[in-house]
Design an enzyme around this catalytic site. Structure first.
Site, PDB file in Angstrom:
ATOM      1  N   GLU A  80       0.832  -1.202   0.000  1.00  0.00           N
ATOM      2  CA  GLU A  80       0.000   0.000   0.000  1.00  0.00           C
ATOM      3  C   GLU A  80       0.868   1.255   0.000  1.00  0.00           C
ATOM      4  O   GLU A  80       1.872   1.336   0.691  1.00  0.00           O
ATOM      5  CB  GLU A  80      -0.913   0.022   1.229  1.00  0.00           C
ATOM      6  CG  GLU A  80      -1.905  -1.127   1.295  1.00  0.00           C
ATOM      7  CD  GLU A  80      -2.987  -1.061   0.222  1.00  0.00           C
ATOM      8  OE1 GLU A  80      -3.103  -0.006  -0.440  1.00  0.00           O
ATOM      9  OE2 GLU A  80      -3.701  -2.057   0.042  1.00  0.00           O
ATOM     10  N   CYS A 143      -7.559  -2.348   8.417  1.00  0.00           N
ATOM     11  CA  CYS A 143      -6.205  -2.345   7.827  1.00  0.00           C
ATOM     12  C   CYS A 143      -5.701  -0.915   7.637  1.00  0.00           C
ATOM     13  O   CYS A 143      -4.577  -0.588   8.037  1.00  0.00           O
ATOM     14  CB  CYS A 143      -6.191  -3.104   6.499  1.00  0.00           C
ATOM     15  SG  CYS A 143      -6.349  -4.889   6.740  1.00  0.00           S
TER      16      CYS A 143
HETATM   17  N1  PCA Z   1      -8.272  -7.166   6.300  1.00  0.00           N
HETATM   18  C1  PCA Z   1      -9.188  -6.099   6.701  1.00  0.00           C
HETATM   19  C2  PCA Z   1      -9.016  -5.993   8.197  1.00  0.00           C
HETATM   20  C3  PCA Z   1      -8.274  -7.211   8.628  1.00  0.00           C
HETATM   21  C4  PCA Z   1      -7.786  -7.829   7.390  1.00  0.00           C
HETATM   22  O1  PCA Z   1      -7.049  -8.814   7.323  1.00  0.00           O
HETATM   23  C5  PCA Z   1      -8.980  -4.798   5.939  1.00  0.00           C
HETATM   24  O2  PCA Z   1      -8.542  -4.832   4.785  1.00  0.00           O
HETATM   25  O3  PCA Z   1      -9.262  -3.727   6.488  1.00  0.00           O
END
Ligand code: PCA
Length: 212
Positions: A80, A143
Site C-alpha cells: 500500500e 487495515c
Molecule cells: N483485512 C481487513 C481488516 C483485517 C484484514 O485482514 C482490511 O482490509 O481492512
C-alpha cells in the site's frame, strides 16, 4: 543484524481463517540476509489493533515493521502507498464497532505515505514470478486504521513501516469466482518483502502508477 516485525490479523467478518495470520505464522524466527523476522498477531478491532502493534514494537525494538492483512478480491500481493485519516467501516469489526467517517487520530494529518521501498518490493516479487502491484488504497476498515495509526506512532522514530494486502487462500473461495493465492506463495512473497526492505534503504524510481 536487523529485526523485521511482521504482523498478521486474526479472522474477521465471520470467517474462520485469515491468510495474513497463517502466512505470518510461517515466517516466525526466519533468518534473512542481514536480519531476522519476528511476528505478532493483531485483533481486528478499532480500539485494540494499534496498541497491540505498538506494544510489540516496544518489546521487540524492530528496525522495520510490516503490517499485513487480507484483501478479498485482489489477485496480487499489494504493497500500500498511502494511509488516510478515516474510519468508515462497511461491516462491524470484531468488537462490534462500526464508525462512519471518524478520524483514526483526531487532528492528525490527512494521510501518511508508506516508508517501505514499495517499488523495489514490487520488482523483487515480480522477478520471482509472484504477482505484485502497488495499491493506492488500503480501504477504510481496520487495515487502513492500523496503517495510519502505526505511521502516526512512528512519525518521529527511525523505524520504517508499511502495509501489505494479500489475496484470499484457495480454501476461502467457495464460489470459484474469486482470485486466490496459495499460502506458500503468500509466505514466500512476504519473506521477499522483508528482504527487499533490508536491501533497499532508498526506493527505486520505476513507475507503478495507475490511470483510472
Ligand atoms: N483485512 C481487513 C481488516 C483485517 C484484514 O485482514 C482490511 O482490509 O481492512
Amino acid at each position: 543484524m536487523k529485526k523485521v516485525l511482521i504482523t498478521g490479523f486474526e479472522p474477521f467478518g465471520g470467517a474462520s481463517i485469515n491468510p495474513a495470520l497463517e502466512a505470518v505464522k510461517k515466517l516466525d524466527g526466519i533468518e534473512l540476509e542481514g536480519g531476522k523476522i519476528v511476528i505478532c498477531e493483531v485483533p481486528v478491532t478499532r480500539y485494540e489493533s494499534i496498541d497491540t502493534i505498538i506494544t510489540a514494537i516496544e518489546a521487540e525494538q524492530p528496525d522495520f515493521v510490516i503490517t499485513v492483512g487480507q484483501a478479498g478480491g485482489r489477485a496480487a500481493i499489494t504493497p500500500e502507498r498511502v494511509a488516510i485519516n478515516v474510519d468508515d467501516f462497511r461491516i462491524p469489526d470484531n468488537g462490534g464497532n462500526q464508525p462512519i467517517d471518524e478520524p483514526v487520530v483526531v487532528d492528525g494529518p490527512d494521510a501518511y505515505f508508506t516508508t517501505l521501498p514499495i517499488k523495489a518490493i514490487t520488482r523483487a516479487l515480480q522477478e520471482k514470478g509472484i504477482p505484485c502491484q502497488v495499491s493506492n488504497t488500503a480501504g477504510t476498515f481496520v487495515c487502513n486504521h492500523v496503517f495510519y495509526g502505526v505511521q502516526h506512532y512512528l512519525r518521529d522514530k527511525n523505524i520504517g513501516h508499511g502495509f501489505i494486502h494479500i489475496p484470499l487462500l484457495p480454501e476461502q473461495d467457495t464460489t470459484g469466482n474469486q482470485a486466490t493465492m496459495s499460502l506458500d506463495v503468500i509466505a514466500e512473497g512476504l519473506r521477499l518483502i522483508a528482504q527487499a526492505t533490508l536491501d533497499n534503504k532508498k526506493d527505486i524510481a520505476i513507475t507503478a502508477g495507475q490511470i483510472c
